[in-house]
Design an enzyme around this catalytic site. Structure first.
Site, short mmCIF file in Angstrom:
data_model
loop_
_atom_site.label_atom_id
_atom_site.label_comp_id
_atom_site.label_asym_id
_atom_site.label_seq_id
_atom_site.Cartn_x
_atom_site.Cartn_y
_atom_site.Cartn_z
N ASP A 62 0.79 -1.04 -0.02
CA ASP A 62 0.14 0.01 -0.02
C ASP A 62 0.82 1.26 -0.04
OD1 ASP A 62 -2.38 -1.56 0.18
OD2 ASP A 62 -2.32 -1.73 2.39
N TYR A 120 6.58 -10.21 6.77
CA TYR A 120 6.50 -8.92 7.01
C TYR A 120 7.22 -8.52 8.22
CZ TYR A 120 3.44 -8.02 2.87
OH TYR A 120 3.04 -7.78 1.64
#
Length: 283
Positions: A62, A120
């Protein structure tokens, strides 16, 4: 067949590993009127090779999210050596995007479809005016500066609640583009239906670890899984930070998962603390 068509080289499949600072980009995916990682990479390929394939990423980070090792794949006809392509792209791309490796791969390789696991990291800097710990400007783009005390033992207790295969709908933001891409038409007895994308994911490991930084004490959340939904890691982090502050209990997480409702879980942590750490592929 013309002579030019006969002499045209066959397309070769490429794999790039790249790192980027996502602060000034509107995410990975090309969007009209926006500066994106995918768009910059496509434009750079056009300048270097005269071809403009749309690089396919392992996932769509994003706006404001960073990557330590994102992977992209695409096909080119240009017979350029891998090291030359890497050097040429790094000369043209903005300094916030770096090509770490360029290599030729099997024609069946696809950056997203071939991925078997992703990791992540989310970085939280613990600010404390009492201890004089203030987030320095050099870190502000890459951490969530958190001014409230956290109970590390409560955070660690919450991490195990996400390990395993679960329906993570409560921790996913609505992503119309992903839904449109994943939906497919089916026909049975003359009736057409739409397949809804699955929100079930497998988490292989989940943990917080303390780390020293120039701004003081940092907590880093690292999570490895089969794949992640839109905003899933940031929603998990926001929920666990509420647990660390005592607003929620780790015992509540099972009910959040079962609710299959975004309103059941905690807030979304800011994008700036999130990094795509690595992508794994089967042998």
């Amino acid at each position: 067949m013309t002579e030019s068509a006969q002499s045209a080289p066959d397309s070769r499949n490429w794999k790039l590993t790249l790192a980027y600072d996502g602060t000034d980009f509107s995410g990975w995916q090309v969007q009209p009127g926006e500066t994106t990682i995918q768009g910059e990479l496509q434009a750079a390929l056009g300048r270097v090779t005269g071809e403009t394939p749309l690089p396919q990423g392992s996932g769509r980070t994003d706006a404001g999210v960073h990557a330590l090792a994102q992977v992209a794949s695409f096909e080119l006809q240009a017979p350029i050596p891998p090291q030359n392509l890497q050097r040429a792209l790094n000369r043209i791309l903005p300094p916030a995007i770096r090509i770490l490796e360029a290599c030729l791969v099997d024609s069946t390789f696809h950056a997203r479809h071939s991925a078997t696991a992703k990791t992540y990291e989310y970085r939280v800097l613990l600010e404390s005016s009492e201890r004089g710990e203030i987030c320095p400007p050099s870190l502000a783009r890459y951490v969530y500066a958190y001014p409230w005390p956290l109970d590390l033992s409560a955070l660690q207790a919450a991490t195990s609640c996400f390990v395993g295969e679960h329906d993570f709908l409560s921790f996913a933001a609505t992503d119309p583009d992903m839904a449109a891409r994943a939906m497919s038409d089916h026909e049975a007895d003359g009736v057409r239906t739409l397949a809804t994308p699955s929100t079930i994911r497998a988490i292989y490991s989940s943990m917080w670890e303390p780390r020293k930084s120039e701004g003081g004490n940092m907590l880093v959340y690292r999570v490895r899984g089969s794949g992640f939904l839109h905003h899933m890691v940031r929603n998990i982090v926001g929920t666990m930070l509420d647990v660390g502050r005592g607003y929620r209990s780790a015992d509540d997480i099972a009910a959040m998962l079962a609710a299959r409702s975004r309103s059941a879980a905690g807030p979304t942590a800011p994008a700036r603390g999130l990094f795509l750490h690595s992508v794994e592929y089967g042998r």
